[in-house]
Design a protein around this motif. Structure first.
Motif, PDB file in Angstrom:
ATOM      1  N   HIS A   1       0.840  -1.198   0.000  1.00 50.92           N
ATOM      2  CA  HIS A   1       0.000   0.000   0.000  1.00 50.92           C
ATOM      3  C   HIS A   1       0.875   1.247   0.000  1.00 50.92           C
ATOM      4  O   HIS A   1       1.471   1.594   1.024  1.00 50.92           O
ATOM      5  CB  HIS A   1      -0.918  -0.047   1.242  1.00 50.92           C
TER       6      HIS A   1
ATOM      7  N   HIS B   1       1.037   5.432  -1.992  1.00 48.83           N
ATOM      8  CA  HIS B   1       0.290   6.409  -2.804  1.00 48.83           C
ATOM      9  C   HIS B   1       1.162   7.005  -3.899  1.00 48.83           C
ATOM     10  O   HIS B   1       0.887   8.100  -4.388  1.00 48.83           O
ATOM     11  CB  HIS B   1      -0.307   7.494  -1.920  1.00 48.83           C
TER      12      HIS B   1
ATOM     13  N   TYR C   1      -5.491  15.918  11.278  1.00 45.52           N
ATOM     14  CA  TYR C   1      -5.421  15.575   9.846  1.00 45.52           C
ATOM     15  C   TYR C   1      -6.746  15.935   9.176  1.00 45.52           C
ATOM     16  O   TYR C   1      -6.764  16.541   8.100  1.00 45.52           O
ATOM     17  CB  TYR C   1      -5.124  14.073   9.720  1.00 45.52           C
TER      18      TYR C   1
ATOM     19  N   TYR D   1      -4.753  11.437  -6.721  1.00 44.63           N
ATOM     20  CA  TYR D   1      -4.414  12.845  -6.551  1.00 44.63           C
ATOM     21  C   TYR D   1      -4.730  13.632  -7.823  1.00 44.63           C
ATOM     22  O   TYR D   1      -4.166  14.696  -8.063  1.00 44.63           O
ATOM     23  CB  TYR D   1      -2.932  13.004  -6.198  1.00 44.63           C
TER      24      TYR D   1
ATOM     25  N   HIS E   1     -10.747   9.143  -3.812  1.00 42.63           N
ATOM     26  CA  HIS E   1      -9.848   9.425  -2.690  1.00 42.63           C
ATOM     27  C   HIS E   1     -10.343  10.635  -1.901  1.00 42.63           C
ATOM     28  O   HIS E   1     -10.055  10.806  -0.729  1.00 42.63           O
ATOM     29  CB  HIS E   1      -8.441   9.685  -3.247  1.00 42.63           C
TER      30      HIS E   1
ATOM     31  N   PHE F   1     -11.540   5.660  -0.570  1.00 44.55           N
ATOM     32  CA  PHE F   1     -11.375   6.129   0.804  1.00 44.55           C
ATOM     33  C   PHE F   1     -12.785   6.135   1.387  1.00 44.55           C
ATOM     34  O   PHE F   1     -13.553   7.084   1.185  1.00 44.55           O
ATOM     35  CB  PHE F   1     -10.748   7.528   0.780  1.00 44.55           C
TER      36      PHE F   1
ATOM     37  N   THR G   1       1.343   5.036   9.569  1.00 41.84           N
ATOM     38  CA  THR G   1       0.351   6.121   9.558  1.00 41.84           C
ATOM     39  C   THR G   1      -0.127   6.421  10.980  1.00 41.84           C
ATOM     40  O   THR G   1      -0.258   7.591  11.366  1.00 41.84           O
ATOM     41  CB  THR G   1      -0.845   5.744   8.648  1.00 41.84           C
TER      42      THR G   1
ATOM     43  N   ASP H   1       1.968   2.768   3.338  1.00 47.35           N
ATOM     44  CA  ASP H   1       1.043   3.882   3.092  1.00 47.35           C
ATOM     45  C   ASP H   1       1.809   5.124   2.646  1.00 47.35           C
ATOM     46  O   ASP H   1       1.321   6.242   2.808  1.00 47.35           O
ATOM     47  CB  ASP H   1       0.206   4.202   4.344  1.00 47.35           C
TER      48      ASP H   1
ATOM     49  N   GLY I   1       1.347  13.142   3.088  1.00 44.33           N
ATOM     50  CA  GLY I   1       0.647  13.740   4.222  1.00 44.33           C
ATOM     51  C   GLY I   1       0.675  12.873   5.466  1.00 44.33           C
ATOM     52  O   GLY I   1       1.406  13.135   6.422  1.00 44.33           O
TER      53      GLY I   1
HETATM   54  O1  NIG Z   1      -3.991   6.299   3.190  1.00 50.97           O
HETATM   55  N1  NIG Z   1      -6.532   7.699   4.015  1.00 50.97           N
HETATM   56  C1  NIG Z   1      -6.483   8.301   2.962  1.00 50.97           C
HETATM   57  N2  NIG Z   1      -5.451   8.543   2.188  1.00 50.97           N
HETATM   58  C2  NIG Z   1      -4.106   8.518   2.554  1.00 50.97           C
HETATM   59  C3  NIG Z   1      -3.621   9.861   2.885  1.00 50.97           C
HETATM   60  C4  NIG Z   1      -3.263  10.572   1.690  1.00 50.97           C
HETATM   61  C5  NIG Z   1      -2.806  11.984   1.934  1.00 50.97           C
HETATM   62  O2  NIG Z   1      -2.914  12.524   3.035  1.00 50.97           O
HETATM   63  O3  NIG Z   1      -2.333  12.534   0.934  1.00 50.97           O
HETATM   64  C6  NIG Z   1      -3.858   7.442   3.584  1.00 50.97           C
HETATM   65  O4  NIG Z   1      -3.487   7.700   4.719  1.00 50.97           O
END
Ligand code: NIG
Ligand code: FE
Length: 398
Positions: A68, A70, A90, A140, A173, A205, A281, A307, A311
């Motif tokens: 996992h 991004h 967050y 994104y 997302h 999400f 995370t 993850d 962010g």
């Molecule tokens: O897996 N949970 C949602 N999306 C991401 C966070 C993505 C971001 O903050 O850019 C996650 O934690």
């Protein structure tokens, strides 16, 4: 042909996924030769003699597979890190148009070339830490053209990179700035054939403030009919019933799971949906950790991932994620190895994570004899070489 003389071999074997007690069963052997030809493992035998074609190794494990991430994205979010450290949450930052939205602005204004160059560099950092495959997602772009731009970037990177990205469509997302949830969901529904040219996996999400189970159940049923494999970012911020829907629809994985309760733990224990956990995370956001111990004890299959994103978790180190898994998910080292290799491979639909005759050769060679050292001294890089598809990259600490 060449061989690896392993002082210590540690690997899951057999078929994925491993669940419950099976996660702890790891094959262990000492002083063996692993014969490799044309990207495949030919044989494993007790060590005899070394020759020019022998790589000497201390510990040998399968290469890691990050279930996992991004990737691909662009732009940093250091200011948000500072705001969170001073008390903002967050979710507050997200609701104010930062968070995911801030990365969407960067990705929309980037060319595909910029996305490729920036993320290819990052891939080499993953590889240097023992990873041969990662999952990567769109999410994104928040419109079809920009979501496809991310997926196309992944497919170009895979053309020239030895570490590979397995793509997932995560159009859902966040809710786009310029349209309603319903309009966007319809647009995605009408674009599934196009999306299928780049990936056969769809993710959402599914959480408070984003998409709820009732928003997406029809779309996900339809995607399943079209042959998509389903994944869920499930119940990370609040328990909205995402995990239950994931199980009901036969999703391949339900990810995060910070806020699930006893009922979901029981259900996951009996289902084929894999619990994919990202302790990085929880650590990074200062949140609770997923109930990994209970999940495994109830018979669930658990996979681990970073993850990696700009962010909620800009961490990609498998050693650090595994360190957190041992301490805060109360997983055993053998379970952790299973979760980062054979179980994560299963989610990505690739044949990895077991070093045995006939299997594809993706192997990590470590400059220590003990697996626990990789977790315990998480910021010492013990990797001395990585073999991807039978091709070896050596590093200076070999
Ligand atoms: O897996 N949970 C949602 N999306 C991401 C966070 C993505 C971001 O903050 O850019 C996650 O934690
Ligand atoms: Fe995620």
């Amino acid at each position: 042909m060449f061989k690896i003389h392993a002082e210590h071999l540690l690997t899951p074997i057999g078929n994925a996924p491993k669940n419950g007690k099976e996660m702890k069963k790891i094959y262990e052997d000492f002083d063996v030769d692993i014969y490799i030809e044309n990207g495949k493992i030919l044989d494993i035998k007790k060590h005899q003699t070394s020759d020019h074609f022998t790589i000497k190794a201390k510990l040998v494990t399968p290469s890691f597979v990050d279930a996992h991430t991004h990737i691909p994205f662009i732009g940093k979010r250091g200011k948000e890190f500072y705001m969170r450290s001073r008390g903002k949450t967050y979710s507050e930052i997200f609701e104010e148009g930062g968070g995911i939205y801030s990365t969407v602005k960067h990705v929309r204004s980037s060319t595909i070339g910029e996305l490729i160059a920036e993320n290819y560099k990052t891939l080499n950092h993953f590889k240097r830490l023992g990873i041969s495959h990662i999952e990567g997602k769109s999410g994104y772009g928040l419109d079809i053209a920009n979501e496809l731009k991310q997926l196309k970037a992944i497919s170009y990177i895979n053309e020239f990179s030895d570490i590979k990205i397995v793509p997932t469509f995560l159009g859902l997302h966040a809710i786009p700035f310029e349209k309603t949830k319903e309009e966007y969901i319809t647009e995605i529904k009408n674009s599934l054939d196009l999306i299928k040219m780049y990936t056969n996996t769809i993710d959402v999400f599914c959480d408070k403030g984003v998409y709820l189970p009732e928003d997406i159940e029809d779309l996900f049923n339809y995607a399943k009919l079209k042959g998509f494999r389903l994944r869920f970012h499930a119940d990370e911020i609040a328990n909205v019933g995402a995990t239950k829907l994931a199980i009901k629809l036969g999703a391949i994985s339900a990810d995060h799971l910070l806020k699930i309760g006893e009922e979901e733990i029981e259900l996951l224990g009996k289902s084929s949906t894999i619990a994919t956990l990202m302790p990085g995370t929880s650590f990074y956001l200062g949140e609770s950790f997923a109930p990994a111990r209970k999940l495994i004890d109830k018979g669930a299959a658990v996979a681990l991932g970073s993850d990696y994103n700009p962010g909620s978790c800009p961490i990609f180190s498998p050693s650090f994620i595994m360190h957190l898994a041992l301490r805060f998910l109360n997983m055993e080292p053998e379970e952790i190895l299973t979760a980062y290799t054979i179980n994560s491979s299963y989610i990505l639909n690739i044949e990895n994570g077991a070093i045995e005759p006939g299997k594809k050769c993706d192997i990590a060679i470590w400059n220590t004899n003990e697996f626990i050292d990789i977790l315990y001294m998480f910021d010492t890089n013990f990797l001395s070489a990585i073999v991807i598809d039978g091709k070896v990259t050596f590093y200076e600490n070999s």
